[in-house]
Design a protein around this motif. Structure first.
Motif, short mmCIF file in Angstrom:
data_model
loop_
_atom_site.label_atom_id
_atom_site.label_comp_id
_atom_site.label_asym_id
_atom_site.label_seq_id
_atom_site.Cartn_x
_atom_site.Cartn_y
_atom_site.Cartn_z
N LEU A 70 0.83 -1.21 0.00
CA LEU A 70 0.00 0.00 0.00
C LEU A 70 0.86 1.25 0.00
N TYR A 71 1.93 1.23 0.78
CA TYR A 71 2.84 2.38 0.81
C TYR A 71 3.49 2.58 -0.55
N ALA A 72 3.86 1.49 -1.21
CA ALA A 72 4.48 1.59 -2.53
C ALA A 72 3.51 2.17 -3.56
N MET A 73 2.22 2.04 -3.33
CA MET A 73 1.22 2.48 -4.29
C MET A 73 0.57 3.81 -3.92
N ARG A 74 1.07 4.45 -2.90
CA ARG A 74 0.39 5.59 -2.30
C ARG A 74 0.26 6.79 -3.23
N LYS A 75 1.07 6.89 -4.28
CA LYS A 75 1.03 8.05 -5.16
C LYS A 75 -0.01 7.92 -6.27
N ASN A 76 -0.66 6.79 -6.33
CA ASN A 76 -1.67 6.56 -7.36
C ASN A 76 -3.05 7.04 -6.91
N ILE A 77 -3.89 7.31 -7.90
CA ILE A 77 -5.30 7.59 -7.61
C ILE A 77 -5.98 6.30 -7.19
N CYS A 78 -6.79 6.37 -6.15
CA CYS A 78 -7.49 5.18 -5.64
C CYS A 78 -8.96 5.51 -5.44
N ILE A 79 -9.82 4.58 -5.84
CA ILE A 79 -11.26 4.72 -5.65
C ILE A 79 -11.71 3.69 -4.63
N THR A 80 -12.59 4.12 -3.73
CA THR A 80 -13.16 3.19 -2.77
C THR A 80 -14.63 3.53 -2.56
N GLU A 81 -15.31 2.73 -1.74
CA GLU A 81 -16.75 2.89 -1.62
C GLU A 81 -17.22 3.35 -0.25
N SER A 82 -16.30 3.58 0.68
CA SER A 82 -16.74 4.00 2.01
C SER A 82 -15.72 4.91 2.66
N GLU A 83 -16.21 5.68 3.59
CA GLU A 83 -15.34 6.57 4.35
C GLU A 83 -14.38 5.78 5.22
#
Length: 488
Positions: free
Chosen positions: A249-262
């Motif tokens: 997750l840390y390695a991917m932190r600079k990418n845009i991410c979509i999720t469904e909940s707060e």
């Protein structure tokens, strides 16, 4: 899950990850150095590890004609021609029936070829709410002129390639080998095709940012695993997964991410994603909310509903135990358990039902079809949800649309899908005894119960698939308009 081949394939993606986390300055050279052995490994898996139970429709019908034989191992994608071999419309095709879709190139600057990585599709026996959402979104993307291909894992008896609703599904390898097979397939056939990559992370990442670095990319993470590792995986893989998750997750932190909940957004922020990198879009339900609640006929006795797969992370046994506690206070109470599973946990659930002092008031139905599912949601008085963690808890919103409020554990996702005291009830502590207390409280006050189910029903009307798609598509447009902050 415990087979040696599966374990071998599971560890290989992490062997690939290890140098990347600690050698970011030389990512390109590291990737070059591992590409040849990775290809060799995936070729080995293709012939010696992957159970080739998936076949294309053409092979199912005419395997001997194509020289494969019924069920013989065929390397994925071998029957697909390379990028340079095109039909007049620009589609990749080998001319055989049932092996590849002919996609006309849509017009417009934002009409895209979208390659979607995820380990299972809606037809997979382990599919759930995430797969339903993925394919509803894909169908709408196709309707708007985009081209969508899913790369997913295979499962016993599956069709290797098929077109559904205008989008294409290509099934590669199995649950464990799909990550390597998808990497190999992308490099061979898709690297020049895709305009946008969507990578859904569900326990294990596909690592597309390391081999598709020049592509706009979005991650979809409906939920993080965290403690689920210890419910759904065996030692030592559960510990390995738990420790590796924060690293990737840390390695991917600079990418845009979509999720469904707060809740998931907060989780991602905790693991290094910046505020402007995480976007929450609303889920949508596939069933139409009831037009009105006035004429809805509930079961004659107060009835609790336990609905969904019998898996360790769902903690169905807790629901049976909560029923046992509540039954002592409400003698007419009934419990319906609808859902199937396999392995030890299903046996635990069945044993809990058999050991209940009120087993005559528990009805175990096994797996049910959609019509029965909808009827149970309409006629039950409460639905119980005790998951360890959820992305949202789609079943909560579905039940609300049919006039049935939920009592849920206070965990990620479920605390998002229920507004406590308004559209349902959230346990103060996650235990069968506390859930039983709330069951008794909800059913003993008819006025409050009716107000709660009315609120839940009205709230469910906001969660439409069209609204979900509108917000999802807006994020895609932002990514593909050249926003310099998109790719990390």
């Amino acid at each position: 899950m415990h087979d040696r081949a599966g374990m071998r394939a599971f560890f290989m993606p992490y062997a690939m990850q290890a140098p990347l986390f600690y050698n970011t300055a030389t990512e390109a050279s590291v990737l070059t150095s591992i590409s040849t052995p990775l290809d060799s490994a995936s070729r080995f898996l293709a012939f010696h590890v992957t159970p080739y139970t998936c076949m294309s429709k053409a092979e199912n019908l005419r395997g001997e004609e194509y020289g494969t034989g019924a069920g013989r191992a065929v390397p994925w994608g071998r029957h697909i021609r390379r990028r340079d071999d095109r039909d007049s419309d620009g589609a990749v095709s080998d001319g055989r029936p049932g092996t590849w879709a002919h996609f006309p190139k849509p017009g417009g600057s934002l009409r895209m070829n979208i390659l979607w990585f995820t380990w299972k599709d809606k037809a997979n026996p382990r599919a759930g709410g995430a797969e339903f959402m993925n394919e509803e979104l894909a169908a709408r993307l196709v309707r708007d002129g985009h081209r969508v291909i899913f790369l997913v894992g295979g499962f016993p008896g599956c069709v290797r390639e098929e077109e559904i609703g205008g989008y294409r599904i290509i099934r590669l390898g199995n649950r464990w080998t799909v990550y390597l097979e998808a990497y190999r397939y992308y490099r061979r056939y898709m690297k020049d095709w895709a305009d946008l990559i969507i990578e859904e992370i569900n326990t294990i990442p596909f690592l597309t940012q390391f081999y598709a670095r020049n592509k706009p990319r979005i991650f979809i993470i409906y939920q993080l695993c965290r403690e689920i590792w210890f419910y759904e995986m065996f030692f030592p893989l559960n510990l390995l997964g738990y420790l590796m998750e924060p690293l990737y997750l840390y390695a991917m932190r600079k990418n845009i991410c979509i999720t469904e909940s707060e809740s998931t957004r907060k989780d991602l922020r905790r693991f290094g994603f910046a505020e402007d990198r995480v976007h929450v879009f609303p889920i949508g339900i596939g069933m139409e909310p009831l037009e009105e609640l006035g004429g809805l006929e509930k079961f004659p006795e107060p009835t609790l509903l336990s609905l969904g797969a019998l898996r360790s992370m769902k903690r169905t046994v807790h629901q049976v135990e909560a029923f046992n506690f509540a039954k002592a206070e409400s003698r007419g109470l009934k419990l319906i358990v609808a859902g199937d599973g396999s392995g030890d946990y299903k046996e635990r659930v069945l044993q809990a039902v058999a050991d209940s002092p009120y087993r005559d008031d528990i009805d175990y139905l096994g797996g049910v079809g959609l019509d029965t599912k909808y009827e149970l949601m309409r006629r039950s008085h409460l639905i119980l949800v005790t998951s360890v963690k959820e992305g949202w808890g789609l079943i909560v919103t579905e039940a609300a649309s049919q006039g049935t409020p939920a009592i849920v554990y206070n965990v990620d996702g479920l605390r998002d899908s229920v507004i406590n005291g308004f559209s349902g009830l959230i346990c103060r502590e996650n235990s069968p005894a506390e859930m039983a207390r709330l069951i008794t409280s909800a059913l003993s006050n008819r006025e409050k119960y009716e107000a709660m189910r009315m609120s839940a029903w009205k709230l469910s009307k906001e969660y439409t698939l069209d609204r979900s798609y509108a917000e999802f598509a807006a994020i895609l447009r932002r990514v593909c308009r050249g926003n310099p902050r998109v790719s990390g």
